[in-house]
Design a protein around this motif. Sequence first.
Motif, PDB file in Angstrom:
ATOM      1  N   ALA A   1       0.829  -1.203   0.000  1.00 18.42           N
ATOM      2  CA  ALA A   1       0.000   0.000   0.000  1.00 18.42           C
ATOM      3  C   ALA A   1       0.865   1.256   0.000  1.00 18.42           C
ATOM      4  N   ASP A   2       1.933   1.245   0.787  1.00 20.29           N
ATOM      5  CA  ASP A   2       2.833   2.402   0.842  1.00 20.29           C
ATOM      6  C   ASP A   2       3.545   2.602  -0.491  1.00 20.29           C
ATOM      7  N   VAL A   3       3.963   1.509  -1.094  1.00 27.28           N
ATOM      8  CA  VAL A   3       4.615   1.585  -2.398  1.00 27.28           C
ATOM      9  C   VAL A   3       3.667   2.162  -3.430  1.00 27.28           C
ATOM     10  N   GLU A   4       2.446   1.699  -3.426  1.00 21.67           N
ATOM     11  CA  GLU A   4       1.462   2.176  -4.389  1.00 21.67           C
ATOM     12  C   GLU A   4       1.209   3.668  -4.224  1.00 21.67           C
ATOM     13  N   LYS A   5       1.174   4.147  -2.996  1.00 18.91           N
ATOM     14  CA  LYS A   5       0.969   5.580  -2.755  1.00 18.91           C
ATOM     15  C   LYS A   5       2.119   6.403  -3.344  1.00 18.91           C
TER      16      LYS A   5
ATOM     17  N   ARG B   1       8.947  14.304   2.056  1.00 16.20           N
ATOM     18  CA  ARG B   1       7.719  14.047   2.816  1.00 16.20           C
ATOM     19  C   ARG B   1       7.741  12.668   3.463  1.00 16.20           C
ATOM     20  N   LEU B   2       8.425  11.739   2.846  1.00 16.66           N
ATOM     21  CA  LEU B   2       8.460  10.369   3.358  1.00 16.66           C
ATOM     22  C   LEU B   2       9.407  10.206   4.542  1.00 16.66           C
ATOM     23  N   GLY B   3      10.526  10.907   4.540  1.00 16.29           N
ATOM     24  CA  GLY B   3      11.521  10.740   5.588  1.00 16.29           C
ATOM     25  C   GLY B   3      12.299   9.446   5.410  1.00 16.29           C
ATOM     26  N   ARG B   4      13.176   9.144   6.356  1.00 16.86           N
ATOM     27  CA  ARG B   4      14.001   7.940   6.278  1.00 16.86           C
ATOM     28  C   ARG B   4      13.144   6.687   6.492  1.00 16.86           C
TER      29      ARG B   4
ATOM     30  N   GLU C   1      13.718  -0.304   0.153  1.00 13.06           N
ATOM     31  CA  GLU C   1      13.951  -1.607  -0.475  1.00 13.06           C
ATOM     32  C   GLU C   1      12.768  -1.993  -1.366  1.00 13.06           C
ATOM     33  N   ALA C   2      11.556  -1.751  -0.889  1.00 12.29           N
ATOM     34  CA  ALA C   2      10.369  -2.112  -1.662  1.00 12.29           C
ATOM     35  C   ALA C   2      10.242  -1.251  -2.912  1.00 12.29           C
ATOM     36  N   LEU C   3      10.561   0.023  -2.794  1.00 11.88           N
ATOM     37  CA  LEU C   3      10.507   0.904  -3.964  1.00 11.88           C
ATOM     38  C   LEU C   3      11.546   0.492  -4.998  1.00 11.88           C
ATOM     39  N   TRP C   4      12.714   0.113  -4.537  1.00  9.02           N
ATOM     40  CA  TRP C   4      13.761  -0.309  -5.471  1.00  9.02           C
ATOM     41  C   TRP C   4      13.296  -1.499  -6.295  1.00  9.02           C
ATOM     42  N   GLU C   5      12.599  -2.409  -5.662  1.00  6.48           N
ATOM     43  CA  GLU C   5      12.177  -3.633  -6.342  1.00  6.48           C
ATOM     44  C   GLU C   5      11.137  -3.383  -7.427  1.00  6.48           C
ATOM     45  N   THR C   6      10.506  -2.206  -7.462  1.00 12.64           N
ATOM     46  CA  THR C   6       9.526  -1.921  -8.517  1.00 12.64           C
ATOM     47  C   THR C   6      10.184  -1.794  -9.884  1.00 12.64           C
ATOM     48  N   GLY C   7      11.475  -1.428  -9.901  1.00 20.31           N
ATOM     49  CA  GLY C   7      12.184  -1.260 -11.163  1.00 20.31           C
ATOM     50  C   GLY C   7      11.995   0.092 -11.819  1.00 20.31           C
ATOM     51  N   TRP C   8      11.103   0.913 -11.289  1.00 21.93           N
ATOM     52  CA  TRP C   8      10.899   2.245 -11.869  1.00 21.93           C
ATOM     53  C   TRP C   8      12.079   3.149 -11.541  1.00 21.93           C
ATOM     54  N   TYR C   9      12.559   3.880 -12.526  1.00 19.87           N
ATOM     55  CA  TYR C   9      13.678   4.803 -12.313  1.00 19.87           C
ATOM     56  C   TYR C   9      13.367   5.806 -11.210  1.00 19.87           C
ATOM     57  N   GLU C  10      12.172   6.383 -11.264  1.00 17.43           N
ATOM     58  CA  GLU C  10      11.805   7.403 -10.277  1.00 17.43           C
ATOM     59  C   GLU C  10      11.657   6.807  -8.882  1.00 17.43           C
ATOM     60  N   ALA C  11      11.079   5.611  -8.778  1.00 20.02           N
ATOM     61  CA  ALA C  11      10.939   4.962  -7.477  1.00 20.02           C
ATOM     62  C   ALA C  11      12.312   4.623  -6.900  1.00 20.02           C
ATOM     63  N   ARG C  12      13.230   4.225  -7.758  1.00 25.74           N
ATOM     64  CA  ARG C  12      14.580   3.909  -7.294  1.00 25.74           C
ATOM     65  C   ARG C  12      15.318   5.166  -6.846  1.00 25.74           C
ATOM     66  N   THR C  13      15.058   6.274  -7.516  1.00 23.97           N
ATOM     67  CA  THR C  13      15.665   7.531  -7.087  1.00 23.97           C
ATOM     68  C   THR C  13      15.156   7.921  -5.706  1.00 23.97           C
ATOM     69  N   VAL C  14      13.850   7.824  -5.506  1.00 25.11           N
ATOM     70  CA  VAL C  14      13.279   8.109  -4.185  1.00 25.11           C
ATOM     71  C   VAL C  14      13.845   7.147  -3.145  1.00 25.11           C
TER      72      VAL C  14
END
Length: 228
Positions: free
Chosen positions: A5-9, A51-54, A60-73
Amino acid sequence: MARDADVEKVLQALQAEASDKVRDEMGPRYGIVTPKAMGVPMNRMQAIAKRLGRDHELAEALWETGWYEARTVAALIDDPGQVTPAQMDRWRADFDNWAIVDTVCFKLFDQSPHAFARIDAWATLNDEMGRRAGFALLACVALHGRGGDADYLSRLPLIEAAATDSRNFVKKAVNWALRAIGGKKSPALRAAARELADRLAASPDRTARWIGRDAQKAFAKADAKAAG
């Protein structure tokens, strides 16, 4: 995937900031070539990360999506203290463009106590982005004042050994690392980096000459500025 859910947001927040124009210009204009990109400007990714903070688990979950922008975040929100060598190697294996390499190294990996060991491991890799990561990380730790003189003097041979690698993203990172070491305040590092730049500038190899001469120009400009 953990915390779906957090990843999707986060993905929705990124998509809301996406631009077809930005996405279409990433490759032709900036040389950022990646199979999964939305086209989000860096300042918007930074705002979302702030806004997310540390949050190591979310990173780790965002990295696994493979999206460039998610990996940057992911690189912007991860906790350096929780980053392991295994994670560094795993993320490095996913590097597919210079921008994610540099962001991860500059914003996250350079703060890890494992940074110098990963430099040694990556600087001799054969793949372009993997090897770039080794020298980009060396540049980043130098720019951010990590370690001491011995950490850099012992790694100048890595720069010299890679100076004949003509691949664009490798040679630029090798040059960046040399300039970053030569820009430090330590007289010993400044002298050693300039000596190496002079040696490379006189090399019969075209790539090594470019690296050396470009570093010489940067050092001369910095010395002139310091003198007056």
